[in-house]
Design a protein around this motif. Sequence first.
Motif, PDB file in Angstrom:
ATOM      1  N   THR A 136       0.817  -1.487   0.045  1.00 45.54           N
ATOM      2  CA  THR A 136       0.359  -0.166   0.056  1.00 45.54           C
ATOM      3  C   THR A 136       0.428   1.140  -0.096  1.00 45.54           C
ATOM      4  N   VAL A 140       1.708   4.193  -3.143  1.00 50.12           N
ATOM      5  CA  VAL A 140       0.757   5.789  -2.658  1.00 50.12           C
ATOM      6  C   VAL A 140       1.539   6.547  -3.046  1.00 50.12           C
ATOM      7  N   TYR A 158      -5.245   8.424  -1.330  1.00 50.76           N
ATOM      8  CA  TYR A 158      -4.696   6.917  -0.815  1.00 50.76           C
ATOM      9  C   TYR A 158      -5.009   6.499   0.569  1.00 50.76           C
ATOM     10  N   GLY A 162      -5.998   4.127   3.146  1.00 51.73           N
ATOM     11  CA  GLY A 162      -5.477   2.282   2.827  1.00 51.73           C
ATOM     12  C   GLY A 162      -4.859   2.729   4.247  1.00 51.73           C
ATOM     13  N   TRP A 231     -10.737   5.985  -2.700  1.00 56.56           N
ATOM     14  CA  TRP A 231      -9.421   6.117  -3.484  1.00 56.56           C
ATOM     15  C   TRP A 231      -9.232   5.456  -4.764  1.00 56.56           C
ATOM     16  N   LEU A 232      -9.563   4.868  -4.806  1.00 61.93           N
ATOM     17  CA  LEU A 232      -9.114   3.629  -6.439  1.00 61.93           C
ATOM     18  C   LEU A 232      -9.224   4.999  -7.494  1.00 61.93           C
ATOM     19  N   ALA A 235      -6.032   7.058  -7.842  1.00 62.55           N
ATOM     20  CA  ALA A 235      -5.128   6.661  -8.033  1.00 62.55           C
ATOM     21  C   ALA A 235      -4.777   5.904  -9.310  1.00 62.55           C
TER      22      ALA A 235
END
Length: 481
Positions: A136, A140, A158, A162, A231-232, A235
């Motif tokens: 993770t 990031v 993220y 995360g 977050w996805l 990102a």
Amino acid sequence: MSLAPDATVVLLAVPLAASALLAVLPSYRLSAALNVAAAFAAFLAAASLFVAAPRPNAYIVIDDLNVVFIVLNTFVGFTASVFSATYIAHEIDTGRLGATHLRFYHAMYQFLLFAMNLALIANNIGLMWVAIELATLTTVLMVGIYRTQAAIEAAWKYFILGSVGIALALFGTILIYMAAQPVVGEGVPAMLWTTLIEHAPQFDETLLDLAFVFLLLGYGTKVGLAPLHAWLPDAHAEGPTPISAVLSGLLLNVALYAVLRFKLLLDGNARALAPGPLMVTLGLVSTVFAAFMLYRRRDVKRMFAYSSIEHMGIIVFAFGVGGPLANFAGLLHMAMHSLTKSAIFYAVGQIAQVKGTQQIAEIRGLTVSHPLLGWSLVFGVFAIVGLPPMGVFMSEFLIVSSAFERAPWLALTLAAGVLLALGALVLRMQGMAFGAPVGPTAPAKASALPMLSHFALVLIAGVWLPPPLVAWFQHVAQLLR
């Protein structure tokens, strides 16, 4: 002499050593070649595990379940490294990345592969948690590599979400340890998969139930399940395209693997909560939610990020339904989604480079200006929405069929979500692929070989699956219950 023990060393030592070396190599050509070579070595090592697997120890376990994930992980990692070799060259030529960024990118890429491999083969639930946390943090940093305001905001988002997810997963891991401690004793044995699964029927069911809720929410954040998905899309939209391919094709699967491992613990305890209904609910919500959200996307990478949320929902739904057929279909869908979505991101990355934009409204007539990219996008969309004879069609058909046997209304809801997503993606694809071209017409420079190889595998899988692969998936499906 068995090659398998050496194979596990290669899976960890090669990417870790390559990461350290790539951090100091100044030459782009040399670092790109080393990145590809290290990823290919890891893939060969993973493939050898089909032939011979080492005995489990306090650190490493290789079994029928994780070999499927490891081979898929290393294969997509290899093809993404090949794509990166030419994709990143264009980013350097245009000034978006410099020499320092290049060293950082390649070093972090190999470290990410190391962390994901470690998460998949770790026998210790604490070590697995650490590995997923490392993966993770690495992604990031890679999401924010362009250092634009949007990229930094996406990286922070993220990181925060995360961190919340991984904290929930840590709490769930601690609860599993607490459930195991009275039965197997203190220390390392209470954290080993091989010990936990053996003694699962004796664990306190209340602690197991509570632990799974936290673990599903925590690792579900990494899977990208709604409403833990926020977050996805950012990102994917702001990070380098090869990392988008790795996120959708690999990292989501690693988190899914963790969920399945803990699901086995609950399945092994007759008094514990049935994990299936929770997984079915989150999977169904994710599928339907993402299908509606696809209609409002204006950024092409963000759109396919929501498609990943939809498909991870379908996969979690399948494993939640359970049974040999649904589990087989879930494994197949996971593999087909990883291959298809990573290939789509390979195409989208090249499209964004040649057009200078990710905005759907500014991308038109690709089949005229860039025939290979345009028709690849058409093929990718047809594949990911599950049109025959693609591999995704076969897996989705099996998932819906297995669900109809147990819960027809849930199957109808899932089918409605799949059809909604089909409509949205085909609608957006038509404008980008057909009509009068808009914008630059310079040829694409990134390699098309990884994209075409993935599409070929997806097409072949829709028509014919090798009998050994079918037997392997059937065996793993039985293990998952």
